[in-house]
Every structure is written in structure tokens, then in C-alpha cells.
Scaffold this active site. Sequence first.
Site, PDB file in Angstrom:
ATOM      1  N   ASN A  27      29.132  -5.346   2.574  1.00 38.26           N
ATOM      2  CA  ASN A  27      29.295  -6.743   2.996  1.00 38.26           C
ATOM      3  C   ASN A  27      30.393  -7.343   2.137  1.00 38.26           C
ATOM      4  O   ASN A  27      30.466  -7.045   0.945  1.00 38.26           O
ATOM      5  CB  ASN A  27      28.022  -7.555   2.734  1.00 38.26           C
ATOM      6  N   ARG A  52      21.375 -12.126  10.518  1.00 33.07           N
ATOM      7  CA  ARG A  52      22.504 -12.389   9.626  1.00 33.07           C
ATOM      8  C   ARG A  52      23.840 -11.931  10.211  1.00 33.07           C
ATOM      9  O   ARG A  52      24.889 -12.321   9.733  1.00 33.07           O
ATOM     10  CB  ARG A  52      22.283 -11.669   8.297  1.00 33.07           C
ATOM     11  N   CYS A  54      26.857  -9.925   7.275  1.00 37.28           N
ATOM     12  CA  CYS A  54      26.307  -8.607   7.571  1.00 37.28           C
ATOM     13  C   CYS A  54      25.043  -8.405   6.747  1.00 37.28           C
ATOM     14  O   CYS A  54      24.778  -9.138   5.801  1.00 37.28           O
ATOM     15  CB  CYS A  54      27.313  -7.542   7.188  1.00 37.28           C
ATOM     16  N   HIS A 101      37.669 -46.013  20.105  1.00 37.71           N
ATOM     17  CA  HIS A 101      39.013 -45.739  19.571  1.00 37.71           C
ATOM     18  C   HIS A 101      39.552 -44.396  20.058  1.00 37.71           C
ATOM     19  O   HIS A 101      40.387 -43.793  19.394  1.00 37.71           O
ATOM     20  CB  HIS A 101      38.984 -45.789  18.047  1.00 37.71           C
ATOM     21  N   LYS A 105      23.908 -16.139  10.187  1.00 41.52           N
ATOM     22  CA  LYS A 105      23.062 -17.110   9.500  1.00 41.52           C
ATOM     23  C   LYS A 105      23.684 -17.571   8.201  1.00 41.52           C
ATOM     24  O   LYS A 105      23.635 -18.735   7.846  1.00 41.52           O
ATOM     25  CB  LYS A 105      21.687 -16.478   9.252  1.00 41.52           C
ATOM     26  N   GLU A 108      24.863 -33.780  13.723  1.00 39.98           N
ATOM     27  CA  GLU A 108      23.973 -32.617  13.675  1.00 39.98           C
ATOM     28  C   GLU A 108      23.462 -32.263  15.079  1.00 39.98           C
ATOM     29  O   GLU A 108      23.385 -31.088  15.439  1.00 39.98           O
ATOM     30  CB  GLU A 108      22.816 -32.924  12.704  1.00 39.98           C
TER      31      GLU A 108
HETATM   32  O1  M6R Z   1      23.090 -21.669   4.166  1.00 34.34           O
HETATM   33  P1  M6R Z   1      23.943 -22.901   4.241  1.00 34.34           P
HETATM   34  O2  M6R Z   1      23.137 -24.149   4.353  1.00 34.34           O
HETATM   35  O3  M6R Z   1      24.914 -22.989   3.097  1.00 34.34           O
HETATM   36  O4  M6R Z   1      24.792 -22.752   5.554  1.00 34.34           O
HETATM   37  C1  M6R Z   1      25.768 -23.685   5.896  1.00 34.34           C
HETATM   38  C2  M6R Z   1      26.214 -23.515   7.332  1.00 34.34           C
HETATM   39  O5  M6R Z   1      26.786 -22.257   7.530  1.00 34.34           O
HETATM   40  C3  M6R Z   1      25.052 -23.684   8.309  1.00 34.34           C
HETATM   41  O6  M6R Z   1      24.430 -24.917   8.148  1.00 34.34           O
HETATM   42  C4  M6R Z   1      25.554 -23.553   9.757  1.00 34.34           C
HETATM   43  O7  M6R Z   1      26.373 -24.628  10.075  1.00 34.34           O
HETATM   44  C5  M6R Z   1      24.367 -23.438  10.722  1.00 34.34           C
HETATM   45  N1  M6R Z   1      24.664 -22.495  11.748  1.00 34.34           N
HETATM   46  C6  M6R Z   1      24.002 -24.723  11.352  1.00 34.34           C
HETATM   47  O8  M6R Z   1      22.992 -24.610  12.290  1.00 34.34           O
END
Ligand code: M6R
Length: 608
Positions: free
Chosen positions: A100, A27, A2, A504, A603, A481
Site C-alpha cells: 500500500n 478500503r 488498498c 449569486h 474508505k 454534507e
Molecule cells: O477518515 P477521514 O475522516 O480522515 O476521511 C476523510 C474523507 O476521506 C472522508 O470523509 C470521505 O470524504 C468520505 N467518503 C465521506 O463520506
Amino acid sequence: MCGIVGYVGPKLATPLLIEGLKRLEYRGYDSAGVAIMNGSGVETVKESGKITRLESLLSATPVVGTTGIAHTRWATHGQPNQVNAHPHVSQDGTIAVVHNGIIENSMVLKQMLEGRGYTFQSDTDTEVLAHLTQEFFEGNLEEAVIQALRMVEGTYGIAVISATDSHKIVAARKGSPLLVGLGDQEYFVASDVSAILAHTRQVVYLDDGDLAVLDRDGYRIIDLDATELQKKVSRVDWDLDQIERGGFPHFMLKEIFEQPDTIENTMRGRLLPDDGTSRLGGLNLTDDELLSFDNIVITACGTSWHSALIGENLIEELTRVPVEVEYASEFRYRNPIVNERTLCIVISQSGETADTLAAMREAKRRGARTLGIVNVVGSTIARESDGGIYLHAGPEIGVASTKAFTSQVTALLLFTLKLGRLRDMSILRGREIIDAMKAIPGQVRDILSRADEIEALAEEFKRASNFLYLGRGYNFPAALEGALKLKEISYIHAEGYPAAEMKHGPIALIDEMMPVVFIAPHDSVFDKITSNVQEVKARKGRVIAITSRDEPALKGKIDYEFRIPETLDLLGSILASVPLQLLAYYIAVKRGANVDQPRNLAKSVTVE
Ligand code: M6R
């Protein structure tokens, strides 16, 4: 997660709060609200859905005042509806709270408050804070907030206003980021600097246990005993245009296209080509200390965890120091082998991810030295780690991480160069790697100049329901990724696998409906991957290959191809990830998905 923003000063608060909320929308974004001191009391307006809905409500019925707090929510307790949206108001309507985090003992507190005659409107944990503050209020807001917080277990970043102790905001932090912005006779509180960057660059980061009291005349930081604290004022060096889309339709696309510069920025001033090594002033470790560790543990979540896997390969290959990569969320619930002879590298774009922060604290508790590889300057992980490497990639607003990933891998390379040269990596190998690193920004530029090829590919595959991403060696994490990018923004189910592992189990999924992305540049494992391509083709899978040259071995076995430039094996994942980011982006856009604000995601995940 939040987002919080608050304002006290001479200007009208509502437009400033809405502007701040819009900058925070990345966020968390299922509902939003504001509470404003309107001259006669606290007036609250809130709405489910995007901030534009709240904005329309406020333009139809303006709320006028110069002190206010606002919130954009990502639901943890209760449905994302209007009632559960913040701010939450005390029983007598005089106190409003945005929050938050999670109040873990909210049920107990709720029962206690109900016993004292309070009634609850929402399903949230936050509402207890509003009522508790009323319960303790005797004319001074910070005193009441302190009393309320003493009863609370859990995490919080809060901002509170009161109609009785008016023109004042009290903010407090435990586990959820919060900062105070210092303007010219105006003060802000925000969970993220981007909310207030248009108005000030002078900020005070709150630490856990800090309370901030802001009014028109100034600010004070106190602790939960009301003792005044002296805190450093920091200057934020991000520019406003970095948090705007700058002509791109989405932040994600802008950030993908920024990568030649962001990778360059991560390397800037840190490469020492003559010595085949790097300079990393922020590590806060002498060479002897760096050589003293028996093992390295890298912990992270999501995309950052993928870069950690690349880091593991890099460090073990070039330094021979054993490395373990741990999901931060799992790390502290097992009994990891971590002690004072362990270096714990913590990777996080935001520097605020709750699981990663908790893992870092656990590693510290066990005596490990901690290094943060972090993008957001001044974030909690950056401040609490013993040293680290800033990415200098600039703000990443798109929920899907892109430029942070390539900068994380670059930072891990810098670290590996440094440690490798202190151990027995030759100067020639170091120079060879540096030469290849210097070429990367130009090579990424070359890939980006052919984004239209990927867009055409996206058109072809936009209706797929599943995808497999396969790679070997350094490109296995790139496959993970690529799959994560696709699933989080297009909602297509996608899996990443080590290419040979496919036989597998996942091979059972392959038929003419299954697109399979092979990351197959001409590297040391290329010959091995050709047989995996063959296995997919034999089962009529649709093969998309990321290659680096004309490969006779792939003739007739692949359906679509995208070329990336050649580089050293250990840098390949950076180049391979760029077309995969573009593929996910274009597919999501063509499916009509909201790329920058994918459903259910936030985010920065600041709850466990
Ligand atoms: O801010 P951070 O790098 O710690 O965040 C980690 C994950 O939450 C973040 O990488 C998430 O997987 C993203 N949505 C990936 O695109």
C-alpha cells in the site's frame, strides 16, 4: 485505500486471507490477489474486480499452504486489471510483495533494475520492490527487504514472503498503516484491524520505520538498522458484530441506524451537567494551557472537513477564540499562520488520511499543539497527536461516512463546552446545551423511525440528474454534507451552498427539473431562509424542505417536507444530517448503486 493481510501459523492460509480480504474490501476494491507458500515455492493467484472473483478462482484451483499474503487494491499506478493486481513477484518467482502506498522514485529504480536484466510485467510502482528484494537477497528475507527499502522514496505498508527463507513474513511501514496481530502460535499482518479481528484482539501497531518479522515461533520488530525494538501490545475493544452487517442490507444503513447509540457513546461519561461543562481526559492539556492559545486551526478532509466547519461556528460562537478551517490537502502547501500559540485540531474518522496526517505533522513542525478527533483507536493520527478525543463510534465500514460525522460534531461540542466554560460561557448556557445534547439520541431515533417517509421521497427523485442543498448558519455545512453523501453513492451531481449565496450564481440552474433541498428548521435564521425558498419556487424548482414545525411562511412554497425535532441552533446540523443520509442512501439503492463500495472511492485515502 488498498488492504493488506498476511498469515503465518499452523492453519491453511488461503481461507483466512480471503476472509481478511473481504473484511478489507471496503478500503479498496478494484482487484485482489494472494501469494501462498505451497510447499515447493510461492504460488500467486490474482484477479481483477471484486474479491468474490478471486474466491471463485481459488475454489476452482485451491492453493494450499500455511504462510501467505494477500491484497485488495485501489489503483494508483496502472489500470485495475489482473496483471497490475498484487501480489507482485520477483523475476525469479521466489519473492512476493503486497504494497500500500506509492513508491515515488519507482521510475528511476525501474531503469536501474532493467539495466541489470530485470523485466517488468505490470505498470505498478510495487513491482520494483519485488525485484529489488531479489537483487539484495542472500538467504535472509528481512536483510534483503531492509536493503531494498533503503533505496525507496515514498510511502509504503508492505508484506513480503520468500520461497527460500520460507514460513516467514516480513512487513514494513512508512506512511501506510500496518499492524501485527498476535494469535495463539499464529501471527497476522494487516493494514486494518478488522481483517484479523475474528482471530485476535492483541495487536502491535507499527510506526514509520518499523519492520516486523513473523514466523510460526513468534515475531520481532526491528528498525531499518535491524536493531530490535520493544513495542507495546494493545488490545482492540471492537466486537466482531460491529464489523458485520447484522441483518441490514448495507453497512451504510446499519451505521445510519446506529447513530442514537454512537452519539450517546461519544458523550458517555464526558458530560458534567452540574458545572455545565465536559470532562475530556485525553486532551493532555491543563486548563491554563487550554486558555493560552491565540487561535485554533481545524484541518480535515471530506466529511470530516464538514464537521470542522460546524466546529468553527461552535467554537467562535461560544468561546470567541478565532478559528480557521483548512482543507488538509491545501494546508501545507501554503504558509498558514500557525505557531506555538496555535491549537491545531485534526479531524479524521480513520486517523490515517494521508493529507490530514501530513497537515498535522506540518502544524507540529510549526510548533502548534495538536488534538486529534479520531474514531479508530491506535490509528496514526491518534498516536501522533499531542492529545485528542476518541469518537467511540465503533468501526465505520460504509465508505460514505455517516455515524462518524454526527459523533465528530458531538465531540466538537464537548470540546467547545470545556473551552467555553473556561472562558466566559455561563454555567446556565452550558447546562442548556448539555440538556439539549442529552435529548439528541432520542431525537435521532424519532427521525429513524420515519425512514419510510424518506424512502418514498427517494422514489420520487431517484431519476434526478442534479440536486442543490441549501442551508444557513450551522446548516450550511449540513447542506455540504448532504450533497457529498448523495454524489458519492448515487453519482448524482449535487452541490451544497449557503442558502442566500444561491442567488449569486447557482440560481441560474433552477428550473422544474432541479430538486432543491432546504434545511429549514425553526431556528434563528428560519425567516431568512423563507425568502430563499421563495426565490427557488418562483423559478419552478422542486422544493424539499427539512422543517421542524408547521410553518405558515412556507405554505404553498414547498413540494415535499420532512420534519425533524427542534433543538438548539448549534445542534441542528446533527438532526438535519440524518434524513439527508437516508435520502442519499435510498436514492442510491433505488438506482442500483453499490452503496457500501461506491465506484472509485476508498474508505481511507492513504495517498496524497
Ligand atoms: O477518515 P477521514 O475522516 O480522515 O476521511 C476523510 C474523507 O476521506 C472522508 O470523509 C470521505 O470524504 C468520505 N467518503 C465521506 O463520506
